[in-house]
Design a protein around this motif. Structure first.
Motif, PDB file in Angstrom:
ATOM      1  N   HIS A 167       0.855  -1.190   0.000  1.00 48.80           N
ATOM      2  CA  HIS A 167       0.000   0.000   0.000  1.00 48.80           C
ATOM      3  C   HIS A 167       0.890   1.238   0.000  1.00 48.80           C
ATOM      4  N   ASP A 210      -2.445  -5.191  -9.237  1.00 47.05           N
ATOM      5  CA  ASP A 210      -3.590  -4.611  -8.538  1.00 47.05           C
ATOM      6  C   ASP A 210      -3.613  -4.937  -7.047  1.00 47.05           C
ATOM      7  N   LYS A 213      -2.103  -1.363  -3.390  1.00 44.66           N
ATOM      8  CA  LYS A 213      -3.137  -0.342  -3.290  1.00 44.66           C
ATOM      9  C   LYS A 213      -2.514   1.047  -3.129  1.00 44.66           C
ATOM     10  N   THR A 214      -3.311   2.066  -3.438  1.00 39.38           N
ATOM     11  CA  THR A 214      -2.828   3.443  -3.297  1.00 39.38           C
ATOM     12  C   THR A 214      -3.902   4.293  -2.633  1.00 39.38           C
ATOM     13  N   THR A 215      -3.456   5.236  -1.815  1.00 36.78           N
ATOM     14  CA  THR A 215      -4.360   6.198  -1.179  1.00 36.78           C
ATOM     15  C   THR A 215      -3.722   7.580  -1.238  1.00 36.78           C
ATOM     16  N   ASP A 257      -8.846   0.542   1.761  1.00 37.55           N
ATOM     17  CA  ASP A 257      -8.312   0.725   0.406  1.00 37.55           C
ATOM     18  C   ASP A 257      -8.993   1.866  -0.343  1.00 37.55           C
ATOM     19  N   VAL A 259      -9.124   5.110  -2.331  1.00 41.34           N
ATOM     20  CA  VAL A 259      -8.135   5.670  -3.246  1.00 41.34           C
ATOM     21  C   VAL A 259      -7.912   7.160  -2.987  1.00 41.34           C
TER      22      VAL A 259
END
Length: 306
Positions: A167, A210, A213-215, A257, A259
């Protein structure tokens, strides 16, 4: 796949994704289990960085804390140990120095392991009008707020991509979505950080990673001392944010998760309006909200790492 089939697919999936988003307004997603993850937080010696470390403490993670302030990061380490963390490691690191980032990152990988949750939180603000800001501080703003993200990603993303697990979290700013009078260098650095994070997220999806994850977090001014003196004309619409509230929302976003996280929620409306209204109307709205005067009484901690 021909044009008609691709178009039909987009229409069907658009309906599905909109329905999914509507359902999630009432049934939030379940939190993921982060037990055993190695969480690295830059700028962990104070402010939001310290609060996030404390809130990760009961979740069974190993914490890696970076800061340029040795006493601050040492104190954060002590505080999280009091909350039950047994695996916490702190390092002195100047995130504006690429060589130092790589050196300390290699040390972390040797001594702790591969970081699986990376939170780029370190940031600085000059708080000066563009023409009044020394070149050295403008350069430092970009080195910390933008370029440091490049170097930490370079250091820790390969292992995440190889495992298709991890992440990436960018603590940016609402000032990275809309320009603010008196924050030219800060806004530019945060715009760049957001663009960088979005682009890497798309690269990961395009290459089938995939599981990483990105935030991206875009809060309004937070009451941590970094923006002391900044005012808000309509506090019900744009409140100066409580640090504990922001830290809680960031942890929640990571665990679900999410975004994008904009704080307060009125920022979603403001950003949406910015993209559709005439420029002159946007300026009028900015004046109404006090955007031209946010920084008039600024007395925050210049060169403070958040």
């Amino acid at each position: 796949m021909n044009f008609l089939l691709e178009t039909l697919q987009v229409i069907v999936m658009s309906i599905y994704y909109n329905m999914e988003a509507f359902v999630r307004l009432f049934i939030p997603p379940k939190n993921k289990n982060v037990t055993g993850e190695i969480v690295l937080i830059t700028g962990a010696g104070s402010g939001i960085g310290r609060l996030m470390a404390e809130k990760f403490a009961p979740l069974g993670v190993s914490l890696v804390l970076w800061d340029i302030n040795q006493e601050g990061v040492k104190e954060t380490s002590r505080l999280v140990k009091e909350k039950g963390v047994t695996k916490v490691h702190y390092y002195l690191c100047d995130c504006s120095d690429k060589a130092e980032v790589y050196r300390v990152a290699d040390q972390v990988k040797r001594e702790v392991g591969d970081v699986s949750i990376l939170i780029n939180n370190a940031g600085i603000v000059t708080g000066r009008k563009f023409m009044d800001a020394p070149d050295s501080l403008i350069e430092k703003t970009f080195e910390v707020n933008t370029m440091a993200h490049f170097w930490t990603y370079k250091a820790f993303l390969p292992a995440m991509a190889a495992n298709n697990h991890g992440h990436l979290v960018s603590i940016a700013s609402s000032a990275g979505l809309i320009g603010v009078n008196g924050l030219a260098d800060y806004c530019a650095s945060k715009f760049a950080a957001i663009g960088f994070a979005e682009s890497v997220a798309l690269e990961l999806l395009a290459t089938g990673k995939d599981g990483v994850k990105t935030t991206i977090v875009c809060p309004y001014f937070i009451n941590t001392g970094m923006f002391d003196g900044c005012n808000t004309k309509w506090p019900l619409l744009l409140p100066i944010l409580d640090p504990d509230y922001v830290a809680n929302k960031i942890i929640e976003a990571i665990l679900t998760d999410q975004v994008y996280l904009l704080l307060p929620k009125t920022m979603y409306l403001i950003i949406g309006l910015k993209n559709i209204m005439p420029v002159k109307l946007g300026i009028l709205l900015g004046m109404y909200l006090g955007a031209f005067n946010f920084m008039d009484a600024f007395k925050g901690r210049v060169k403070k790492v958040e």
